[in-house]
Every structure is written in C-alpha cells, then in structure tokens.
Scaffold this active site. Structure first.
Site, mmCIF file in Angstrom:
data_model
loop_
_atom_site.group_PDB
_atom_site.id
_atom_site.type_symbol
_atom_site.label_atom_id
_atom_site.label_comp_id
_atom_site.label_asym_id
_atom_site.label_seq_id
_atom_site.Cartn_x
_atom_site.Cartn_y
_atom_site.Cartn_z
ATOM 1 C CG HIS A 34 -5.106 3.304 8.326
ATOM 2 N ND1 HIS A 34 -4.481 2.122 7.982
ATOM 3 C CD2 HIS A 34 -4.473 3.750 9.447
ATOM 4 C CE1 HIS A 34 -3.520 1.867 8.843
ATOM 5 N NE2 HIS A 34 -3.494 2.835 9.747
ATOM 6 C CG HIS A 80 3.683 0.850 9.167
ATOM 7 N ND1 HIS A 80 4.778 1.648 9.314
ATOM 8 C CD2 HIS A 80 2.648 1.575 9.659
ATOM 9 C CE1 HIS A 80 4.446 2.783 9.892
ATOM 10 N NE2 HIS A 80 3.151 2.757 10.115
#
Length: 702
Positions: A34, A80
C-alpha cells in the site's frame, strides 16, 4: 501481517543490528504494498507526467496543475477499499477525509469531490448493504465539511462481491504564492502536529490494505478501520487556510497511511533530512498508548506541519482558535529518523532507507486471450429493456441526490451529465471534472479496456466543450502474485499510459491498490481515472431540445466485447477496435469543437450501454427522437470516443468533423417518445417508460 524474513534480513543488514519492535512494525507498514508500491512501481514509469501545465507531478500528496500563471489546482485520488468492506460507512467517510487532507497539505482549498464506487451484483443483499453504507458515509462527511461531490460513477460486477472499491478524488484551488509541498526545508525547524488527538483506531491500516481480505474480515479487521469526524475536518480545513494566509507553513503532510510514522518520515526523507521526535509529546485521547501505537495510529483529521521556531506559537494560537489540538513533537534534523519514548530511543533509522528502501517485486504475468465472436439472437425489445434497466447503465440519481453538489457556489453543471462543470473566475475559466472506469471493459480486455477508459473520460470532458488538462489514476487489482491477475494489472497500466500519451493528457499522480482479493476471488482490473479539463466556451447539456437533427460523431468499433447487452443475452465477442492514437486525439478535439459550436444544442457521449442508453438518457418529457440504425451491433456497441449530437446545422457539423465519421441518426420529435428502427425491427418507448426502466436503484433501495 508481519515483516517478511527477507525484508527483515535487509533491515538487519542496513542497521547492523536487530530492529526494535517499533522499527519492525514501522518497516512492515511503510514497506507494505500500500505504501511502497512494490509490485506496481516497476510498471508506473510507463506514464508520461510532464507538460507545460504541470507544476508538481507524482510523488507528493496531490498533483498541482496550472490554469494560468497565477491560479493552480490540485488533483488527487485515493482508495479506501478494504476499510469500506469491513465498515462501509466509516471506511468511505474517512476516504473522503484523507483525500481532502492531501489537498490541504499542498496549500489548496478543496472545491470538489468525485466518488467512483464498485460493488458486487446489485441483486445481492450484501452489495446493497455496502452501497447504502458507503454512499451514506460519503454524503455525511462531504456534506458536513462543505465540499461538493459533483461527479463520479457506480458500477456492479459479481467479482466485487467480496471486495468493493471506494475510490475518491478531490480538486483543490490555490494561487501560485500559496503552494506548499511535503519536502522538509531546513534542519532546526519544528514539527507541529495539528488536529484531532491520537487514539488506537486504524492501527496497521497500511498493512491491512496490503493483504487479501479474509472471510472474517468484517469482524476481525475492524480495529484497522479509522473513524472520522467531519466537523473536526471542517475546522482543520479553515485552520489550514489561516496558516497558509499567514505563510506559517514550510512543508506539510497529512497523517494517512502509517499515521505519524509515515507522514513524518516521508516528509523529512523527501527533503534529505532526518528528525528527532518525542512520541510522548503527541496529544493522545487514550491512556497507556505505547510507542508503535502512537507511531502507527491512523486516527483521522491530523496534519504534520514543518514550522520555523519563531512561528510555532502563532501556529498553536491559530489551532486553538479553531478548537484543534496541537503539539510540538520534535524537529527536522540532520542524520537519522529518531523517535524516543519514555526517555529511550525506539526508532533510529536512515530516513531514505525507511521511505524508499523497500525492494521491488519481480512477478510473473500472463496475458489474457481475446474472445471469439459468438453473438446471440437479438430480440430488440428484450435487449433494449435489459440494457437500459441494467444497474450499471441506469440512473445514478439515487446516489448523487444524497450529496450536496452545489455548496461553494461553483457548480455550473451538476451530476448526471457527462462531466461536472465548476466555475473558476480566478482564472476566468470553467473546470470540467469527470471520473470512472468500466469493469466489464477491462475484464474483457485489460489493455484495450483501459485505453477505452482513458478515451471515454477525455470524451466526457470534450462533450462539455472542455480540453483535457491532466488526469490521476487509481489502479485497483487483485493479488499480484497470481500471474493472470498481474497480467491483467500490467495490461491496464500500459493501456492507460498509451491512450493518455496519445491524447497528450499527462498522468500527474495517483494511487495503487492491490490485494483486492477475497474468498470470492480477485476483483476485475479496475483503472479508475479522475480527469480535468478547461472549458472556455459554450458547454451544451445532454438533453434534447427539439430544435435540431441527430448525428453520431466518432469512430465505431464494430464489436460487442465488454458490453452490457452480452452480459444479459450471453454470447461473446472481441473488444471493439479503438482508433489509432492520432485518430483518437483528433476525435476528442473534434468533439470539443462540435460541442462549442453555436449550432450544437445537445451533446452526449456514447459508452456504457451504447447508443441505446445514450439516446434513452437524452429523451425528455417534452422531446423525443426518431432514430434508425443498421443493426444491433451499432445500437449496443460501447466503443467510446463517440457522441450523439443534436445540431441545427448539418453542414457546419460535417465541416467541423473533417475526417472523423458523421452518421445521420434521425431527428427530434415533439412526442416525448424514443422510436428505434433496427434492421427491420421497430420499438418505441415514451419518456415515462424509459424513466421507469432507468430508476432501478431508487426503486429497489428507497
């Protein structure tokens, strides 16, 4: 998730010792997929990010693009995804909060949001539960902070069932003299934390986002999901504006992935410095927090500012004025990134190694094969109704009616059109804004499907009279360790890069979200774009006026691969043939010129659902259309880069089009009915019947 043995060996070799527990968990998060883009960074060099208009490209919290010499915009996009599966309301809300703070950290004021959402099949109860929670989270947060959500998309595909996607983009506005970056400026400057106090929510969010979702993720991973407070975010927006007004900020970074550890280490590393940080100085809302909890908490509504010593008290005064907490947690320093806790060093590492030292992955990839043509028999009525009522092509009014899209008084063209339009009088222009992707396209053909996504977004802008200016991408994929998944991901990167280059649209930033995999399998490769353009002239709407005749402008692709009609009727086909690079660029510029022409009274792009859906969306309660096409492929193919044009001057249209094909479709009528003739078959639908077909989301969710 823990630091792998191979990564740990690298850390030990660099430090000359075993890492402390706090260092180990910091490396685990900052070296995660990430944060470090370990599987994607080798591919991202395919993008062209430069242009005369690009002030700051990839690598900062948001890109900065010039509208003129004195007026800049910021453009950023974030995902998200995992948090929105575990807790759809807070996961989506904090996605909005994060991308807004990325905007603040560049010195900009947020003026518009776009949300691009992807869920499992609409007929599944769990998909509707996630959709309802995500939309409510975006609406409550965005409405409360006073930033309009003006554009976006909502798509449904069975392979998102175990892993939905929530991609949010933000545009900000600033003058050139207010620009701030995330690059530390000088040793001795203080690091000041402003905003909410730090708690234990969102712990390990970066590492959580870098692994497949487990079957029990909705319960087991809830502590990794942040909890947002939009009212504090609104105060932070206004406080940030006041700090920039008084030139009190040397550099800034929002606290997002990996929390304080991520923001502070990246800020100083980018400037070639280290830091001395006392973790106990961080204002906390929970007792007995340990060092790694303070470092890695992803509590929301927090910013890290670099401030000269003489300006610290004024920064704290302004924070107090806006009822925000603040703390001087340390300073920029020469040498290592050092954090102390309880009087002892718990982190002492080279900042560049922490921020940039993660090794890249060398992964195998397999390219997908193209489908052969095996078309079904077409019943025109059944096919039309299935496609127009498909949740992917149906009206998204149920979604955007929950958003305040006019707050700020800049919204000229609202959601529901090809692109939103924002007034920017500071630069004497209007800004067009669009975003989205189509998972059916990139499932059918990752490379050409991604080219089509870029082509369609540029066409959306051109249809409103805007010239594409810049774009950011959110590249979503499954587990890259699977060769077929990585092959599809590589395809979408190359496809976006090639089409954006052909259209001279620089890719100025973005986000990568991999490991979107669950017990249901990997998601489709999903290359969400958020694209902006300048519109200095007329901007026609998509609704028919009844004043002119109808024409189709653009190159057809002659195939149904990736189309909604095949999704419903079965069969297979290759993906439509897109025009060559030069022709694609010509088509976009031609469409922009046609949209700006005085004789043009309506323009609408042809993409999802094909010509059938485009025409259905253009019919009004007062104006219909009488249209004839040669065959079903012409009615339902989804080749982007084409628009339906209503014009009062056919000769002018053909003159503007030049070598771009123009096909006569028919004429407008005063009976509010869409009449279609297709290879001898005819159907007719009144505007009310079409509205009923297209209202599937509201009908099923209200």
């Amino acid at each position: 998730m823990t630091l792998s043995d191979a990564d740990r060996d690298l850390v030990v070799a660099e430090l000359g010792r075993d890492p402390t527990p706090a260092e180990e968990i910091l490396f685990e998060n900052l070296w995660s997929e990430h944060c470090a883009y370990r599987s994607s960074r080798p591919l991202l060099s395919a993008f062209d990010s430069e242009g005369d208009q690009v002030v700051i490209g990839p690598g900062d919290d948001a890109a900065v693009v010039a509208l003129d010499d004195d007026t800049y915009i910021t453009l950023g996009i974030e995902s998200h995804n995992h948090p929105s599966y575990v807790d759809p309301y807070d996961g989506a809300a904090t996605g909005v909060g994060g991308i807004v703070r990325d905007t603040l950290s560049m010195g900009a004021y947020p003026i518009a949001l776009a949300d691009c959402l992807y869920f499992g099949d609409f007929d599944r109860e769990h998909s509707r539960y996630l959709l309802d929670g995500v939309v409510e989270g975006i609406a409550d947060y965005g409405n409360a902070i006073g930033v309009p959500t003006v554009t976006g998309s909502a798509s449904f595909h069975e392979n998102y069932e175990g892993n939905p996607l929530v991609n949010v983009a933000c545009v900000g506005l600033l003058s050139a003299d207010r620009l701030v970056t995330a690059e530390a400026q000088a040793a001795g400057n203080k690091l000041v934390l402003v905003g909410s106090s730090t708690g234990r929510d969102g712990l390990g969010g970066a590492s959580f986002a870098s692994e497949d979702l487990a079957e029990d993720a909705e319960t087991e991973d809830r502590p990794a999901v942040q909890v947002g407070d939009p009212y504090t975010e609104k105060l932070l927006i206004e406080c940030n504006e006041a700090l920039i007004d008084e030139a009190l900020v040397e550099s800034a970074r929002d606290l997002g992935a990996a929390g304080l550890g991520g923001a502070s280490s990246e800020l100083v590393a980018k400037g070639g410095f280290g830091a001395d940080i006392d973790l106990e100085k961080v204002h906390q809302r929970e007792p007995n927090m340990n060092a790694f909890e303070i470092l890695l908490s992803e509590s929301q509504e927090r910013m890290c500012y670099e401030v000269t010593p003489e300006n610290v008290e004024r920064v704290r005064e302004l924070a107090a004025r806006f009822d925000l907490g603040s703390a001087v947690i340390g300073e920029v320093a020469e040498g290592n990134y050092v954090c102390t806790f309880d009087g002892e060093p718990v982190v002492d590492v080279p900042p560049e190694f922490l921020a940039e030292g993660a090794p890249m992955n060398d992964l195998d990839s397999v390219e997908p094969e193209s489908a052969a043509r095996d078309l079904p028999a077409f019943d025109l009525e059944d096919a039309f109704e299935a496609v127009v009522a498909d949740p992917n092509t149906a009206s998204k009014r149920w979604v955007y009616r929950q958003y305040d899209h006019e707050v700020g008084l800049r919204t000229v063209r609202r959601p529901g059109d090809d692109a939103a339009l924002l007034d920017v009088p500071e630069a004497d222009t209007k800004l067009a804004f669009t975003g989205g992707a189509d998972p059916n396209w990139t499932t059918a053909a990752p490379y050409d499907g991604a080219r089509a996504v870029a082509f369609e977004n540029a066409t959306n802008l051109a249809a409103k009279g805007a010239s594409p200016l810049a774009t950011v991408d959110c590249l979503n994929g499954g587990n890259p360790e699977k060769p077929d998944v990585y092959g599809g991901f590589k395809g979408i990167v190359d496809g976006l890069a090639d089409m954006c280059r052909a259209l001279s649209v620089p890719v100025v930033g973005g986000n990568v979200s991999l490991y979107n995999d669950s017990v249901s399998g990997p998601i489709p490769p999903t290359p969400t774009l958020a694209m902006v353009g300048k519109a200095d002239g007329p901007s026609p709407g998509l609704s028919l006026s009844g004043e002119g005749d109808l024409f189709l402008v653009g190159f057809d692709g002659g195939a149904l691969g990736g189309s909604a009609v095949l999704e419903h009727l079965g069969g297979s086909d290759a993906f439509p043939a897109l025009p060559e690079d030069a022709d694609a660029a010509t088509a976009v510029e031609t469409i922009r010129a046609v949209a700006a022409d005085d004789a043009t009274v309506a323009v609408h792009d042809v993409s999802h659902g094909g010509l059938a859906v485009a025409l259905a969306e253009m019919v009004t309660d007062d104006v219909g259309a009488d249209v004839s096409v040669s065959d079903a492929v012409s009615l339902f193919e989804e080749t982007p880069g084409r628009v339906v044009v209503e014009t009062t001057d056919e000769a002018a249209l053909r003159d503007l089009a030049g070598d771009v094909p123009v096909v006569e479709l028919g004429t407008t009528t005063d009976d509010a009915t869409l009449s279609l003739a297709v290879d001898g078959d005819e159907v007719a639908y009144g505007a009310g019947d079409i509205a009923d077909l297209r209202d599937v989301l509201a009908r099923e969710l209200d």
